[in-house]
Enzyme design. Structure first.
Site, PDB file in Angstrom:
ATOM      1  N   ASN A  47      30.493   3.863  10.315  1.00 17.84           N
ATOM      2  CA  ASN A  47      29.449   3.094   9.621  1.00 17.84           C
ATOM      3  C   ASN A  47      28.730   3.899   8.550  1.00 17.84           C
ATOM      4  O   ASN A  47      28.497   3.413   7.438  1.00 17.84           O
ATOM      5  CB  ASN A  47      28.430   2.563  10.634  1.00 17.84           C
ATOM      6  N   TRP A 104      28.099  -5.215   2.808  1.00 20.47           N
ATOM      7  CA  TRP A 104      28.221  -4.974   1.364  1.00 20.47           C
ATOM      8  C   TRP A 104      26.962  -5.390   0.617  1.00 20.47           C
ATOM      9  O   TRP A 104      26.499  -4.698  -0.280  1.00 20.47           O
ATOM     10  CB  TRP A 104      29.462  -5.684   0.808  1.00 20.47           C
ATOM     11  N   TRP A 134      22.112  -6.560  14.681  1.00 18.51           N
ATOM     12  CA  TRP A 134      22.545  -6.748  13.285  1.00 18.51           C
ATOM     13  C   TRP A 134      23.722  -7.728  13.221  1.00 18.51           C
ATOM     14  O   TRP A 134      23.879  -8.482  12.263  1.00 18.51           O
ATOM     15  CB  TRP A 134      22.947  -5.402  12.656  1.00 18.51           C
ATOM     16  N   GLU A 157      21.850  -2.495  17.081  1.00 21.90           N
ATOM     17  CA  GLU A 157      23.067  -2.651  16.258  1.00 21.90           C
ATOM     18  C   GLU A 157      23.755  -3.974  16.592  1.00 21.90           C
ATOM     19  O   GLU A 157      24.247  -4.682  15.704  1.00 21.90           O
ATOM     20  CB  GLU A 157      24.031  -1.487  16.474  1.00 21.90           C
ATOM     21  N   TRP A 210      30.334  -5.766  -5.722  1.00 24.31           N
ATOM     22  CA  TRP A 210      30.463  -5.543  -4.269  1.00 24.31           C
ATOM     23  C   TRP A 210      31.616  -6.353  -3.675  1.00 24.31           C
ATOM     24  O   TRP A 210      32.212  -5.968  -2.681  1.00 24.31           O
ATOM     25  CB  TRP A 210      29.139  -5.829  -3.544  1.00 24.31           C
ATOM     26  N   TRP A 266      28.486  -5.972 -13.859  1.00 18.64           N
ATOM     27  CA  TRP A 266      29.528  -5.180 -13.190  1.00 18.64           C
ATOM     28  C   TRP A 266      30.611  -4.814 -14.191  1.00 18.64           C
ATOM     29  O   TRP A 266      30.940  -5.574 -15.093  1.00 18.64           O
ATOM     30  CB  TRP A 266      30.182  -5.974 -12.049  1.00 18.64           C
TER      31      TRP A 266
HETATM   32  C1  LIG Z   1      29.924  -1.994   3.628  1.00 23.90           C
HETATM   33  C2  LIG Z   1      29.989  -2.325   5.112  1.00 23.90           C
HETATM   34  C3  LIG Z   1      30.951  -3.204   5.577  1.00 23.90           C
HETATM   35  C4  LIG Z   1      31.015  -3.514   6.943  1.00 23.90           C
HETATM   36  N1  LIG Z   1      31.978  -4.394   7.379  1.00 23.90           N
HETATM   37  C5  LIG Z   1      32.021  -4.728   8.686  1.00 23.90           C
HETATM   38  C6  LIG Z   1      32.990  -5.650   9.164  1.00 23.90           C
HETATM   39  O1  LIG Z   1      33.779  -6.214   8.406  1.00 23.90           O
HETATM   40  N2  LIG Z   1      33.021  -5.913  10.499  1.00 23.90           N
HETATM   41  C7  LIG Z   1      32.142  -5.336  11.371  1.00 23.90           C
HETATM   42  O2  LIG Z   1      32.207  -5.619  12.571  1.00 23.90           O
HETATM   43  N3  LIG Z   1      31.205  -4.496  10.934  1.00 23.90           N
HETATM   44  C8  LIG Z   1      31.102  -4.155   9.631  1.00 23.90           C
HETATM   45  N4  LIG Z   1      30.161  -3.273   9.213  1.00 23.90           N
HETATM   46  C9  LIG Z   1      29.150  -2.789  10.178  1.00 23.90           C
HETATM   47  C10 LIG Z   1      29.495  -1.487  10.923  1.00 23.90           C
HETATM   48  O3  LIG Z   1      29.906  -0.504  10.009  1.00 23.90           O
HETATM   49  C11 LIG Z   1      30.564  -1.665  11.988  1.00 23.90           C
HETATM   50  O4  LIG Z   1      30.235  -2.753  12.822  1.00 23.90           O
HETATM   51  C12 LIG Z   1      30.662  -0.429  12.878  1.00 23.90           C
HETATM   52  O5  LIG Z   1      30.935   0.715  12.108  1.00 23.90           O
HETATM   53  C13 LIG Z   1      31.766  -0.637  13.896  1.00 23.90           C
HETATM   54  O6  LIG Z   1      31.950   0.498  14.681  1.00 23.90           O
HETATM   55  P1  LIG Z   1      31.516   0.496  16.214  1.00 23.90           P
HETATM   56  O7  LIG Z   1      32.077  -0.695  16.902  1.00 23.90           O
HETATM   57  O8  LIG Z   1      31.866   1.828  16.776  1.00 23.90           O
HETATM   58  O9  LIG Z   1      29.945   0.331  16.083  1.00 23.90           O
HETATM   59  P2  LIG Z   1      28.761   0.619  17.087  1.00 23.90           P
HETATM   60  O10 LIG Z   1      27.830   1.539  16.408  1.00 23.90           O
HETATM   61  O11 LIG Z   1      29.249   1.031  18.411  1.00 23.90           O
HETATM   62  O12 LIG Z   1      28.016  -0.784  17.168  1.00 23.90           O
HETATM   63  C14 LIG Z   1      28.317  -1.751  18.186  1.00 23.90           C
HETATM   64  C15 LIG Z   1      28.627  -3.089  17.570  1.00 23.90           C
HETATM   65  O13 LIG Z   1      27.478  -3.584  16.888  1.00 23.90           O
HETATM   66  C16 LIG Z   1      27.894  -4.320  15.738  1.00 23.90           C
HETATM   67  N5  LIG Z   1      27.344  -3.654  14.555  1.00 23.90           N
HETATM   68  C17 LIG Z   1      27.062  -2.339  14.401  1.00 23.90           C
HETATM   69  N6  LIG Z   1      26.527  -2.116  13.183  1.00 23.90           N
HETATM   70  C18 LIG Z   1      26.487  -3.317  12.555  1.00 23.90           C
HETATM   71  C19 LIG Z   1      26.029  -3.743  11.284  1.00 23.90           C
HETATM   72  N7  LIG Z   1      25.493  -2.899  10.399  1.00 23.90           N
HETATM   73  N8  LIG Z   1      26.154  -5.044  10.953  1.00 23.90           N
HETATM   74  C20 LIG Z   1      26.666  -5.930  11.822  1.00 23.90           C
HETATM   75  N9  LIG Z   1      27.113  -5.585  13.066  1.00 23.90           N
HETATM   76  C21 LIG Z   1      27.013  -4.288  13.424  1.00 23.90           C
HETATM   77  C22 LIG Z   1      29.411  -4.285  15.703  1.00 23.90           C
HETATM   78  O14 LIG Z   1      29.885  -5.451  16.324  1.00 23.90           O
HETATM   79  C23 LIG Z   1      29.718  -3.051  16.530  1.00 23.90           C
HETATM   80  O15 LIG Z   1      30.998  -3.095  17.137  1.00 23.90           O
HETATM   81  C24 LIG Z   1      30.080  -2.937   7.844  1.00 23.90           C
HETATM   82  C25 LIG Z   1      29.115  -2.048   7.357  1.00 23.90           C
HETATM   83  C26 LIG Z   1      29.067  -1.747   6.012  1.00 23.90           C
HETATM   84  C27 LIG Z   1      28.026  -0.785   5.514  1.00 23.90           C
END
Ligand SMILES: Cc1cc2nc3c(=O)[nH]c(=O)nc-3n(C[C@H](O)[C@H](O)[C@H](O)COP(=O)(O)OP(=O)(O)OC[C@H]3O[C@@H](n4cnc5c(N)ncnc54)[C@H](O)[C@@H]3O)c2cc1C
Length: 497
Positions: A356, A397, A293, A290, A374, A321
């Site tokens: 997420n 997105w 990503w 993650e 989007w 759209w």
């Molecule tokens: C439509 C959409 C919009 C999103 N917008 C954002 C946003 O603006 N900012 C953001 O940080 N994340 C975004 N995410 C990714 C993800 O949803 C969040 O990073 C995550 O939910 C944050 O919670 P956490 O810190 O507990 O994640 P954890 O599951 O604990 O993950 C640890 C860290 O990994 C990174 N991470 C995790 N998943 C992703 C991912 N899919 N893409 C990129 N980095 C990731 C984040 O920095 C996160 O804090 C988005 C996902 C979607 C589907």
């Protein structure tokens, strides 16, 4: 870390540290480099100007206010006063280095299209004036130009990207370095803005109480979150991260966005836990990917400068759209009639964060069932998320909309009922955020519009009054989305999947 005021002559010229997306003291390469050289001064600039990036959303502003308050206090503990300035860094930074008599400036690199020429211009100007400029890697474990395909280009698919990046992440994370003792510079009496005057906090109305109950912005809060996660949630993360009612993820995203904790510390904490407990190896690896990503998204915005604003797959740029303000409003307010969607949108509004799994569901619903661009959803997230991030938000997105790099195909349309039943089978999440449905039995909780009238009555639910009827029928919405895709296919020769 201790602060020190000795060891350098009082006349030693200071180094200026320009804080940006890195509001911490620990493992801060720019601060460490400045501290190594001698006395330190610190500045944060609220960058304002048409060509200086996107104005901050409301939730980001709230976080920034509190994060700067913490950083100011933490630096003050070391005798350093954080100078606050608002405006154009191209004017402010050269003026500040002059006023401070600084002979060096250090910052950590950022990768946005708008910021690169700004930083490069300042670097060139100061270098010409004989001032050392140090720019450092800190925001990511791999810089966008470091991970390359065999042919030397950028990866467009995550799995091979991460296969190549992971050993580099490990190597870079090894180099974590606490900031050395800070030496105070007796700065001339420089004008600093007052944080209050920046009006970052919402006032009329003040909608931030849910954010304040949920978060502790700042470095100490970030470190607590990381420790708590490693101790309590890393084990089981692989499965648990899909269950929105469980606090099974790290909640580090806003802390990482603002750089309140270094990505190296986060990576190393997971790695250390995996070494100490082999049972963590699977969950730990899922967590590292993650973080991967996040690396991938950053390289996307670097290599494709319009990625934050434009569909990466060009064929999607003429997607038909709709643009229906009433549908957008219902989605924003959590009034779509689909409980898992509404729960997510209300969690977002109250806490500035959304799980997420639910981000994917609400995004799919907006883009596919409602056929909204989007970018409409991205903009709402930008305004309401405390972790709103140019790279991760656009990548998230575009992934859902099917137009991004390595995206989920557009024709894969989440069914909001079955997603709810699969990931919130007991309905804990929906009941927490959509309390008007709390008394419905699990069988109908994710599909109240199929619930018998008597059962609705017993649960105190009046559809269309206490809770909305679906704003779009699932099957019709799904078909309409697929038809839109088919019409696009007919009109374009570009890559749609
Ligand atoms: C439509 C959409 C919009 C999103 N917008 C954002 C946003 O603006 N900012 C953001 O940080 N994340 C975004 N995410 C990714 C993800 O949803 C969040 O990073 C995550 O939910 C944050 O919670 P956490 O810190 O507990 O994640 P954890 O599951 O604990 O993950 C640890 C860290 O990994 C990174 N991470 C995790 N998943 C992703 C991912 N899919 N893409 C990129 N980095 C990731 C984040 O920095 C996160 O804090 C988005 C996902 C979607 C589907």
């Amino acid at each position: 870390m201790q602060s020190a005021t000795s060891g350098h002559s009082p006349a030693a010229r200071p180094s200026l540290v320009w804080f940006r997306d890195d509001l911490r003291i620990d493992d801060h390469p720019a601060l460490a480099a400045a501290a190594q050289a001698g006395p330190v001064c610190a500045v944060y600039i609220l960058e304002t100007g048409d060509d200086l990036g996107r104005p901050l959303g409301g939730a980001l502003k709230w976080w920034l206010h509190h994060s700067l308050t913490r950083l100011k206090a933490d630096l003050a503990d070391h005798g350093i006063s954080l100078i606050l300035k608002r405006g154009d860094p191209r004017k402010l930074i050269p003026a500040l280095t002059k006023d401070l008599g600084a002979n060096a400036i250090h910052w950590n690199r950022r990768y946005y299209a708008w910021s690169r020429p700004v930083d490069a211009g300042i670097k060139a100007e100061l270098t010409d004036l004989g001032i050392d400029v140090g720019s450092h890697k800190a925001h990511v474990l791999t810089e966008p130009w470091e991970v390359k395909t065999g042919a030397g280009g950028a990866f467009k698919v995550f799995t091979p990207f991460f296969r190549a990046a992971q050993p580099m992440c490990d190597a870079w994370a090894e180099l974590v370095a606490p900031t050395p003792p800070l030496t105070v510079h007796n700065a001339p009496d420089l004008q600093s803005d007052s944080l209050e005057d920046w009006n970052l906090l919402p006032k009329t109305p003040d909608w931030s109480s849910g954010l304040a109950e949920t978060w502790e912005p700042g470095e100490a809060g970030a470190q607590k979150r990381l420790a708590h996660f490693i101790e309590n949630a890393l084990l089981g993360y692989g499965e648990g991260r899909n269950i929105p009612s469980k606090p099974a993820t790290s909640f580090l995203s806003p802390h990482l966005h603002f750089g309140e904790i270094s990505i190296r510390r986060v990576w190393n904490a997971a790695r250390a836990a995996m070494r100490a407990k082999p049972a963590l190896s699977h969950d730990g690896q899922v967590f590292l990917s993650e973080l991967g990503w996040r690396e991938f998204s950053t390289q996307l915005i670097y290599h494709y400068e319009d990625f934050p604003q434009e569909s990466w797959k060009e064929a999607f740029r003429s997607f038909p759209w709709k643009n229906e303000p009433s549908a957008q409003r219902a989605w924003q307010r959590g009034q779509t009639g689909y409980p898992i969607v509404d729960a997510g949108m209300r969690q977002l509004w109250k806490t500035g964060w959304m799980h997420n799994r639910v981000r994917m569901i609400v995004a799919s619903f907006l883009v596919k069932h409602l056929l909204e661009d989007w970018r409409v959803g991205e903009a709402w997230f930008w305004d309401t998320l405390v972790d709103a991030d140019v790279a991760n938000n656009a990548a998230g997105w575009q992934w859902v909309a099917g137009c991004g790099a390595d995206a989920s195909p557009y024709f894969r349309i989440f069914n909001p009922m079955s997603q709810g039943e699969k990931f919130d089978p007991e309905g804990h999440y929906v009941r927490a955020w959509v309390p008007e449905l709390a008394k419905l039995p699990n069988k109908y909780l994710h599909r109240p519009f199929e619930c018998p009238t008597e059962t609705l009555r017993m649960a105190g639910v009046r559809l269309g009054q206490t809770y909305p009827l679906p704003i779009v029928n699932h099957e019709k919405g799904r078909k309409r989305a697929l038809d839109a895709l088919a019409s696009l296919k007919q009109n374009t020769s570009g890559d749609l999947v």
